[in-house]
Motif scaffolding. Structure first.
Motif, PDB file in Angstrom:
ATOM      1  N   LEU A 240      40.530 -21.070  -6.695  1.00  0.00           N
ATOM      2  CA  LEU A 240      39.209 -20.911  -6.083  1.00  0.00           C
ATOM      3  C   LEU A 240      39.097 -21.738  -4.804  1.00  0.00           C
ATOM      4  O   LEU A 240      38.575 -21.265  -3.784  1.00  0.00           O
ATOM      5  N   LEU A 241      39.601 -22.971  -4.848  1.00  0.00           N
ATOM      6  CA  LEU A 241      39.532 -23.827  -3.666  1.00  0.00           C
ATOM      7  C   LEU A 241      40.371 -23.258  -2.531  1.00  0.00           C
ATOM      8  O   LEU A 241      39.939 -23.240  -1.376  1.00  0.00           O
ATOM      9  N   GLU A 242      41.560 -22.769  -2.857  1.00  0.00           N
ATOM     10  CA  GLU A 242      42.418 -22.187  -1.830  1.00  0.00           C
ATOM     11  C   GLU A 242      41.834 -20.875  -1.314  1.00  0.00           C
ATOM     12  O   GLU A 242      41.947 -20.568  -0.122  1.00  0.00           O
ATOM     13  N   ALA A 243      41.197 -20.094  -2.186  1.00  0.00           N
ATOM     14  CA  ALA A 243      40.552 -18.857  -1.738  1.00  0.00           C
ATOM     15  C   ALA A 243      39.457 -19.167  -0.724  1.00  0.00           C
ATOM     16  O   ALA A 243      39.320 -18.473   0.291  1.00  0.00           O
ATOM     17  N   ALA A 244      38.680 -20.217  -0.987  1.00  0.00           N
ATOM     18  CA  ALA A 244      37.625 -20.600  -0.052  1.00  0.00           C
ATOM     19  C   ALA A 244      38.225 -21.096   1.261  1.00  0.00           C
ATOM     20  O   ALA A 244      37.712 -20.793   2.343  1.00  0.00           O
ATOM     21  N   ARG A 245      39.317 -21.871   1.186  1.00  0.00           N
ATOM     22  CA  ARG A 245      39.972 -22.349   2.411  1.00  0.00           C
ATOM     23  C   ARG A 245      40.498 -21.177   3.226  1.00  0.00           C
ATOM     24  O   ARG A 245      40.347 -21.128   4.459  1.00  0.00           O
ATOM     25  N   GLN A 246      41.146 -20.214   2.551  1.00  0.00           N
ATOM     26  CA  GLN A 246      41.653 -19.054   3.258  1.00  0.00           C
ATOM     27  C   GLN A 246      40.515 -18.223   3.850  1.00  0.00           C
ATOM     28  O   GLN A 246      40.646 -17.660   4.952  1.00  0.00           O
ATOM     29  N   ALA A 247      39.391 -18.131   3.147  1.00  0.00           N
ATOM     30  CA  ALA A 247      38.241 -17.384   3.661  1.00  0.00           C
ATOM     31  C   ALA A 247      37.709 -18.018   4.936  1.00  0.00           C
ATOM     32  O   ALA A 247      37.374 -17.319   5.909  1.00  0.00           O
ATOM     33  N   ALA A 248      37.631 -19.360   4.963  1.00  0.00           N
ATOM     34  CA  ALA A 248      37.163 -20.045   6.168  1.00  0.00           C
ATOM     35  C   ALA A 248      38.116 -19.818   7.324  1.00  0.00           C
ATOM     36  O   ALA A 248      37.692 -19.608   8.470  1.00  0.00           O
ATOM     37  N   PRO A 275      37.750  -8.719  -9.694  1.00  0.00           N
ATOM     38  CA  PRO A 275      37.923  -9.753  -8.665  1.00  0.00           C
ATOM     39  C   PRO A 275      36.587 -10.322  -8.201  1.00  0.00           C
ATOM     40  O   PRO A 275      35.632  -9.586  -7.950  1.00  0.00           O
ATOM     41  N   ALA A 276      36.515 -11.650  -8.120  1.00  0.00           N
ATOM     42  CA  ALA A 276      35.302 -12.311  -7.636  1.00  0.00           C
ATOM     43  C   ALA A 276      35.236 -12.225  -6.116  1.00  0.00           C
ATOM     44  O   ALA A 276      36.259 -12.130  -5.433  1.00  0.00           O
ATOM     45  N   ARG A 277      34.033 -12.283  -5.575  1.00  0.00           N
ATOM     46  CA  ARG A 277      33.826 -12.264  -4.127  1.00  0.00           C
ATOM     47  C   ARG A 277      33.731 -13.692  -3.594  1.00  0.00           C
ATOM     48  O   ARG A 277      33.230 -14.583  -4.279  1.00  0.00           O
ATOM     49  N   VAL A 278      34.194 -13.893  -2.382  1.00  0.00           N
ATOM     50  CA  VAL A 278      34.066 -15.178  -1.704  1.00  0.00           C
ATOM     51  C   VAL A 278      33.127 -14.997  -0.512  1.00  0.00           C
ATOM     52  O   VAL A 278      33.447 -14.244   0.417  1.00  0.00           O
ATOM     53  N   LEU A 279      31.976 -15.649  -0.554  1.00  0.00           N
ATOM     54  CA  LEU A 279      31.038 -15.630   0.553  1.00  0.00           C
ATOM     55  C   LEU A 279      31.212 -16.914   1.343  1.00  0.00           C
ATOM     56  O   LEU A 279      31.231 -18.005   0.767  1.00  0.00           O
ATOM     57  N   CYS A 280      31.357 -16.790   2.637  1.00  0.00           N
ATOM     58  CA  CYS A 280      31.693 -17.928   3.492  1.00  0.00           C
ATOM     59  C   CYS A 280      30.727 -17.972   4.663  1.00  0.00           C
ATOM     60  O   CYS A 280      30.637 -17.010   5.430  1.00  0.00           O
ATOM     61  N   THR A 281      29.993 -19.071   4.796  1.00  0.00           N
ATOM     62  CA  THR A 281      29.045 -19.239   5.897  1.00  0.00           C
ATOM     63  C   THR A 281      29.526 -20.380   6.785  1.00  0.00           C
ATOM     64  O   THR A 281      29.681 -21.514   6.318  1.00  0.00           O
ATOM     65  N   LEU A 282      29.771 -20.081   8.061  1.00  0.00           N
ATOM     66  CA  LEU A 282      30.283 -21.062   9.006  1.00  0.00           C
ATOM     67  C   LEU A 282      29.157 -21.581   9.884  1.00  0.00           C
ATOM     68  O   LEU A 282      28.366 -20.802  10.418  1.00  0.00           O
ATOM     69  N   ARG A 283      29.113 -22.904  10.042  1.00  0.00           N
ATOM     70  CA  ARG A 283      28.182 -23.540  10.962  1.00  0.00           C
ATOM     71  C   ARG A 283      28.934 -24.637  11.705  1.00  0.00           C
ATOM     72  O   ARG A 283      29.159 -25.711  11.164  1.00  0.00           O
ATOM     73  N   GLY A 284      29.343 -24.349  12.936  1.00  0.00           N
ATOM     74  CA  GLY A 284      30.104 -25.322  13.697  1.00  0.00           C
ATOM     75  C   GLY A 284      31.413 -25.643  13.015  1.00  0.00           C
ATOM     76  O   GLY A 284      32.265 -24.776  12.821  1.00  0.00           O
ATOM     77  N   SER A 285      31.580 -26.897  12.638  1.00  0.00           N
ATOM     78  CA  SER A 285      32.822 -27.336  12.004  1.00  0.00           C
ATOM     79  C   SER A 285      32.678 -27.486  10.492  1.00  0.00           C
ATOM     80  O   SER A 285      33.437 -28.216   9.853  1.00  0.00           O
ATOM     81  N   PHE A 289      30.614 -22.251   0.972  1.00  0.00           N
ATOM     82  CA  PHE A 289      31.155 -21.078   0.297  1.00  0.00           C
ATOM     83  C   PHE A 289      30.564 -20.925  -1.095  1.00  0.00           C
ATOM     84  O   PHE A 289      30.140 -21.890  -1.724  1.00  0.00           O
ATOM     85  N   ARG A 290      30.556 -19.683  -1.553  1.00  0.00           N
ATOM     86  CA  ARG A 290      30.114 -19.349  -2.903  1.00  0.00           C
ATOM     87  C   ARG A 290      31.105 -18.364  -3.505  1.00  0.00           C
ATOM     88  O   ARG A 290      31.613 -17.477  -2.801  1.00  0.00           O
ATOM     89  N   ILE A 291      31.383 -18.505  -4.781  1.00  0.00           N
ATOM     90  CA  ILE A 291      32.206 -17.561  -5.525  1.00  0.00           C
ATOM     91  C   ILE A 291      31.272 -16.786  -6.448  1.00  0.00           C
ATOM     92  O   ILE A 291      30.574 -17.380  -7.274  1.00  0.00           O
ATOM     93  N   LEU A 292      31.257 -15.470  -6.295  1.00  0.00           N
ATOM     94  CA  LEU A 292      30.369 -14.621  -7.085  1.00  0.00           C
ATOM     95  C   LEU A 292      31.184 -13.621  -7.885  1.00  0.00           C
ATOM     96  O   LEU A 292      32.112 -12.993  -7.362  1.00  0.00           O
ATOM     97  N   GLN A 293      30.829 -13.463  -9.158  1.00  0.00           N
ATOM     98  CA  GLN A 293      31.419 -12.413  -9.984  1.00  0.00           C
ATOM     99  C   GLN A 293      30.270 -11.520 -10.423  1.00  0.00           C
ATOM    100  O   GLN A 293      29.395 -11.939 -11.178  1.00  0.00           O
ATOM    101  N   GLY A 294      30.265 -10.300  -9.893  1.00  0.00           N
ATOM    102  CA  GLY A 294      29.068  -9.492 -10.016  1.00  0.00           C
ATOM    103  C   GLY A 294      27.974 -10.155  -9.188  1.00  0.00           C
ATOM    104  O   GLY A 294      28.164 -10.471  -8.022  1.00  0.00           O
TER     105      GLY A 294
END
Length: 306
Positions: A240-248, A275-285, A289-294
């Motif tokens: 999960l942590l790596e998925a969020a890093r890759q998403a960013a 498969p769970a979804r990865v939502l990624c919100t970027l603000r500057g640096s 992130f959120r992991i959602l299943q359904g």
């Protein structure tokens, strides 16, 4: 907090980087994935010194142009400490299931050393800041905080909480488990971002797939030697942590690839399927992130890159 279950080792006994600790005590099948080489209590109650060996070239953890180690190798060392210390020094039975509730890490890039030839010897100063016991005095959970140093210079911190459940309690908690399901391949009609856009060494290190613009947790290699070193009935926290890093990295077009601070909090298990979804919100640096299943959030966190 009682110290009755901790055996104190004299300060005269130096840490050793000569061989790894028992792989079973860090929940690894392959000895090659064991980073800890030693751990022992100090004269201060609930404080420990540990040694870890970080290889210069780890197949899963990419280095940036500065040749610094990946932040995730620090997180994996933290995970192994969070298992080894309770099992070795607090009499938690090996058959118990460990459930990580949250973790964080922080790096000081000015103090980081480049990856050394062969391996970097890491010294870990760990402290159990909270300890929960069952009525029979057995440890059922703790919080651990760790400072990481190389060549006498502290360069990073990390910590988190872990619970230990016997078989019956774990089974009850996993009542809706996906059982023998394996990590799903990309959905039909989906695709996988190029490795360069995810900042990974090899396409099989990708843990994300694209489906109609959404990023899904879908490891390219269901038998990945690091992420799936041993059988699991849910998506591991490191995935999960790596998925969020890759998403960013993907959403920022590679601008945000090596976080200097990270935090992950899990609220429930993330199942292998669907498969769970990865939502990624970027603000500057920063990245939230959120992991959602359904429609259910299973984990959330933040990364900071400065």
């Amino acid at each position: 907090m009682s110290t009755s279950t901790v055996r104190v080792v004299g300060k005269s006994e130096p840490l050793s980087w000569s061989r790894t600790v028992e792989r079973e005590l860090v929940h690894r099948t392959s000895v090659a994935e064991v980073l800890l080489t030693d751990a022992r209590p100090t004269d201060t109650p609930h404080a420990f010194l540990a040694a870890a060996s970080w290889p210069r070239a780890h197949a899963t953890f990419p280095r940036d142009g500065s040749q610094r180690h990946s932040p995730l190798i620090l997180v994996e060392t933290l995970r192994q400490l969070g298992l080894y210390i309770p099992l070795r020094f607090y009499a938690v039975p090996e058959v118990f299931h460990a459930v990580i509730s949250d973790l964080y890490f922080r790096l000081s890039p000015a103090d980081e050393l480049p990856a050394r030839a062969g391996a970097t010897e890491i010294t870990c100063s760990a402290r159990v800041s909270a300890l929960w016991r069952a009525p029979d005095e057995s440890a059922v959970g703790l919080r651990l905080n760790v400072t990481f140093a190389a060549c006498g210079v502290a360069f990073g911190q990390g910590g988190g909480g872990v619970r230990f459940l016997d078989g019956a309690r774990f089974t009850a908690l996993r009542a809706r488990s996906a059982g023998n399901a394996v990590p799903a391949r990309p959905p039909e009609g989906g695709s996988r971002p190029p490795a360069t856009q995810l900042t990974v060494n090899h396409p099989h290190d990708a843990v994300l797939a694209l489906d109609q613009g959404e990023l899904l947790v879908s490891p390219a290699d269901p038998l990945h030697p690091f992420f799936f070193d041993h059988p699991t009935d849910h998506v591991p926290g490191m995935v999960l942590l790596e998925a969020a890093r890759q998403a960013a990295s993907y959403r920022s077009r590679g601008r945000l690839s090596r976080p200097l601070f990270g935090r992950l909090k899990t609220s429930r298990f993330t199942e292998l399927t669907p498969p769970a979804r990865v939502l990624c919100t970027l603000r500057g640096s920063t990245c939230a992130f959120r992991i959602l299943q359904g429609d259910t959030e299973t984990a959330c966190g933040t990364f900071s890159y400065t």
